[in-house]
Design a protein around this motif. Structure first.
Motif, PDB file in Angstrom:
ATOM      1  N   LEU A  76       0.736  -1.269  -0.286  1.00  0.00           N
ATOM      2  CA  LEU A  76       0.538   0.063   0.369  1.00  0.00           C
ATOM      3  C   LEU A  76       0.890   1.218   0.094  1.00  0.00           C
ATOM      4  N   GLU A  77       2.352   1.204   0.478  1.00  0.00           N
ATOM      5  CA  GLU A  77       3.403   2.039   0.757  1.00  0.00           C
ATOM      6  C   GLU A  77       2.683   2.917   1.364  1.00  0.00           C
ATOM      7  N   ARG A  78       1.751   3.174   2.229  1.00  0.00           N
ATOM      8  CA  ARG A  78       1.479   3.921   2.957  1.00  0.00           C
ATOM      9  C   ARG A  78       2.154   4.697   4.515  1.00  0.00           C
ATOM     10  N   TYR A  79       3.019   3.368   5.200  1.00  0.00           N
ATOM     11  CA  TYR A  79       3.126   3.257   6.080  1.00  0.00           C
ATOM     12  C   TYR A  79       4.870   3.386   6.227  1.00  0.00           C
ATOM     13  N   ASP A  80       5.430   3.720   7.253  1.00  0.00           N
ATOM     14  CA  ASP A  80       7.142   4.089   7.443  1.00  0.00           C
ATOM     15  C   ASP A  80       7.709   2.887   8.286  1.00  0.00           C
ATOM     16  N   ALA A  81       6.660   2.141   8.808  1.00  0.00           N
ATOM     17  CA  ALA A  81       7.011   1.043   8.789  1.00  0.00           C
ATOM     18  C   ALA A  81       6.570   0.398   9.431  1.00  0.00           C
ATOM     19  N   ILE A  82       6.249  -1.162   9.460  1.00  0.00           N
ATOM     20  CA  ILE A  82       5.305  -2.168  10.051  1.00  0.00           C
ATOM     21  C   ILE A  82       5.962  -2.934  11.109  1.00  0.00           C
ATOM     22  N   VAL A  83       5.405  -3.145  12.439  1.00  0.00           N
ATOM     23  CA  VAL A  83       5.948  -3.990  13.378  1.00  0.00           C
ATOM     24  C   VAL A  83       4.573  -5.155  13.339  1.00  0.00           C
ATOM     25  N   ALA A  84       5.815  -6.580  13.358  1.00  0.00           N
ATOM     26  CA  ALA A  84       4.893  -7.893  13.005  1.00  0.00           C
ATOM     27  C   ALA A  84       4.828  -8.530  14.960  1.00  0.00           C
ATOM     28  N   ILE A  85       3.690  -8.084  15.420  1.00  0.00           N
ATOM     29  CA  ILE A  85       4.174  -8.942  16.759  1.00  0.00           C
ATOM     30  C   ILE A  85       3.266 -10.344  16.751  1.00  0.00           C
ATOM     31  N   LEU A 107       8.697 -12.098   7.421  1.00  0.00           N
ATOM     32  CA  LEU A 107       8.987 -10.652   7.438  1.00  0.00           C
ATOM     33  C   LEU A 107       9.927 -10.196   6.865  1.00  0.00           C
ATOM     34  N   THR A 108      11.433 -10.872   6.584  1.00  0.00           N
ATOM     35  CA  THR A 108      12.620 -10.611   5.775  1.00  0.00           C
ATOM     36  C   THR A 108      12.513 -10.429   4.658  1.00  0.00           C
ATOM     37  N   ASP A 109      11.526 -10.927   3.884  1.00  0.00           N
ATOM     38  CA  ASP A 109      11.341 -11.509   2.256  1.00  0.00           C
ATOM     39  C   ASP A 109      10.507  -9.879   2.082  1.00  0.00           C
ATOM     40  N   VAL A 110       9.131  -9.958   3.157  1.00  0.00           N
ATOM     41  CA  VAL A 110       8.333  -8.721   2.982  1.00  0.00           C
ATOM     42  C   VAL A 110       9.472  -7.190   3.121  1.00  0.00           C
ATOM     43  N   SER A 111       9.521  -7.029   3.931  1.00  0.00           N
ATOM     44  CA  SER A 111      11.009  -5.784   4.038  1.00  0.00           C
ATOM     45  C   SER A 111      12.431  -5.633   2.652  1.00  0.00           C
ATOM     46  N   LEU A 112      12.568  -7.063   2.084  1.00  0.00           N
ATOM     47  CA  LEU A 112      13.618  -6.221   1.046  1.00  0.00           C
ATOM     48  C   LEU A 112      12.815  -6.265   0.365  1.00  0.00           C
ATOM     49  N   ALA A 113      11.845  -7.162   0.079  1.00  0.00           N
ATOM     50  CA  ALA A 113      11.027  -6.365  -0.918  1.00  0.00           C
ATOM     51  C   ALA A 113       9.994  -5.068  -1.128  1.00  0.00           C
ATOM     52  N   TYR A 114       9.249  -4.902  -0.849  1.00  0.00           N
ATOM     53  CA  TYR A 114       8.853  -3.317  -0.492  1.00  0.00           C
ATOM     54  C   TYR A 114       9.569  -2.353   0.034  1.00  0.00           C
ATOM     55  N   VAL A 116      11.013  -1.626   2.768  1.00  0.00           N
ATOM     56  CA  VAL A 116       9.757  -0.454   4.207  1.00  0.00           C
ATOM     57  C   VAL A 116      10.354  -1.470   5.156  1.00  0.00           C
ATOM     58  N   PRO A 117      10.869  -0.725   6.477  1.00  0.00           N
ATOM     59  CA  PRO A 117      11.661  -1.960   7.509  1.00  0.00           C
ATOM     60  C   PRO A 117      10.265  -2.186   8.161  1.00  0.00           C
ATOM     61  N   VAL A 118      10.125  -3.671   8.513  1.00  0.00           N
ATOM     62  CA  VAL A 118       9.533  -4.446   9.054  1.00  0.00           C
ATOM     63  C   VAL A 118      10.659  -4.816  10.325  1.00  0.00           C
ATOM     64  N   ILE A 119       9.236  -4.669  11.599  1.00  0.00           N
ATOM     65  CA  ILE A 119      10.328  -5.018  12.617  1.00  0.00           C
ATOM     66  C   ILE A 119       9.609  -6.304  13.228  1.00  0.00           C
ATOM     67  N   LEU A 146      10.506  -2.813  20.096  1.00  0.00           N
ATOM     68  CA  LEU A 146       9.954  -2.981  19.097  1.00  0.00           C
ATOM     69  C   LEU A 146       9.715  -1.703  18.804  1.00  0.00           C
ATOM     70  N   ALA A 147       8.541  -0.996  19.077  1.00  0.00           N
ATOM     71  CA  ALA A 147       8.681   0.387  18.576  1.00  0.00           C
ATOM     72  C   ALA A 147       9.691   1.747  18.765  1.00  0.00           C
ATOM     73  N   LEU A 148      10.783   1.534  19.576  1.00  0.00           N
ATOM     74  CA  LEU A 148      11.800   2.023  19.772  1.00  0.00           C
ATOM     75  C   LEU A 148      12.863   1.371  18.254  1.00  0.00           C
ATOM     76  N   ALA A 149      12.541   0.639  17.605  1.00  0.00           N
ATOM     77  CA  ALA A 149      12.879  -0.406  16.748  1.00  0.00           C
ATOM     78  C   ALA A 149      12.256   0.531  15.082  1.00  0.00           C
ATOM     79  N   ALA A 150      11.234   0.821  15.260  1.00  0.00           N
ATOM     80  CA  ALA A 150      10.661   1.234  14.332  1.00  0.00           C
ATOM     81  C   ALA A 150      10.071   3.183  14.120  1.00  0.00           C
ATOM     82  N   LEU A 151       9.999   2.829  15.605  1.00  0.00           N
ATOM     83  CA  LEU A 151      11.266   5.112  15.241  1.00  0.00           C
ATOM     84  C   LEU A 151      12.504   5.065  14.578  1.00  0.00           C
ATOM     85  N   GLU A 152      13.178   4.532  14.880  1.00  0.00           N
ATOM     86  CA  GLU A 152      14.582   4.610  14.500  1.00  0.00           C
ATOM     87  C   GLU A 152      14.930   4.347  12.901  1.00  0.00           C
ATOM     88  N   MET A 153      14.066   3.072  12.425  1.00  0.00           N
ATOM     89  CA  MET A 153      14.759   2.400  11.118  1.00  0.00           C
ATOM     90  C   MET A 153      13.295   3.522   9.947  1.00  0.00           C
TER      91      MET A 153
END
Length: 161
Positions: A76-85, A107-114, A116-119, A146-153
């Motif tokens: 969707l290209e709407r998010y600066d980061a995605i956190v997967a819990i 989740l690694t595949d998604v982060s590399l394909a798109y 976007v940081p996926v935590i 998780l939140a801090l990693a999403a913010l930083e990335m």
């Protein structure tokens, strides 16, 4: 088992999440654990300036479904980061290895394909107590990490555009 220290201990300065858009996918399986992680993650994001309406929380059945939903969100290209819990606790069969490994790989595949940081916030523990210890605010507080990693990335990726 996690070693001493924490990702959060290594952070320097304040992470200002103003203007960031964060999606959080949270598995319903092991709800007591994933719910605690989710609560600490959202609270930390808001404490660092991410507006409540800029945090989108979506539920999925379990850890196995996290990569599928993350891929859809990333597209969707709407998010600066995605956190997967999620949470996978070892049982008597090799099911643990398949679910935990494939969730991480997906989740690694998604982060590399798109691009976007996926935590990766999938706890993998031997016992329920270990998971609870990691999820609680008075424990290892992995939801905060998780939140801090999403913010930083998220901030890093914005800087690199």
């Amino acid at each position: 088992m996690s070693g001493p220290g924490s990702y959060a201990d290594a952070l320097q300065g304040r992470l200002d999440g103003s203007g960031l858009r964060i999606a959080i996918l949270c598995a319903r399986f092991h709800e007591e654990i994933t719910g605690a992680l989710l609560e600490r993650c959202t609270t930390t994001l808001e404490a660092h300036g991410v507006e409540g309406e800029s945090i989108r929380v979506l539920r999925v059945p379990g850890a196995w479904e996290l990569p599928q939903a993350a891929g859809r969100l990333a597209g969707l290209e709407r998010y600066d980061a995605i956190v997967a819990i999620g949470c996978v606790i070892r049982g008597e069969t090799p099911h643990f290895d398949f679910v935990a490994g494939e969730a991480a790989r997906g989740l690694t595949d998604v982060s590399l394909a798109y691009d976007v940081p996926v935590i990766l916030g999938v706890l993998t523990t031997e016992t329920e107590q270990q998971a609870l210890d990691r999820a609680r605010q008075d424990g290892q507080d992995k939801g905060r990490e998780l939140a801090l990693a999403a913010l930083e990335m998220g901030l890093l990726f914005r800087e690199l555009t």
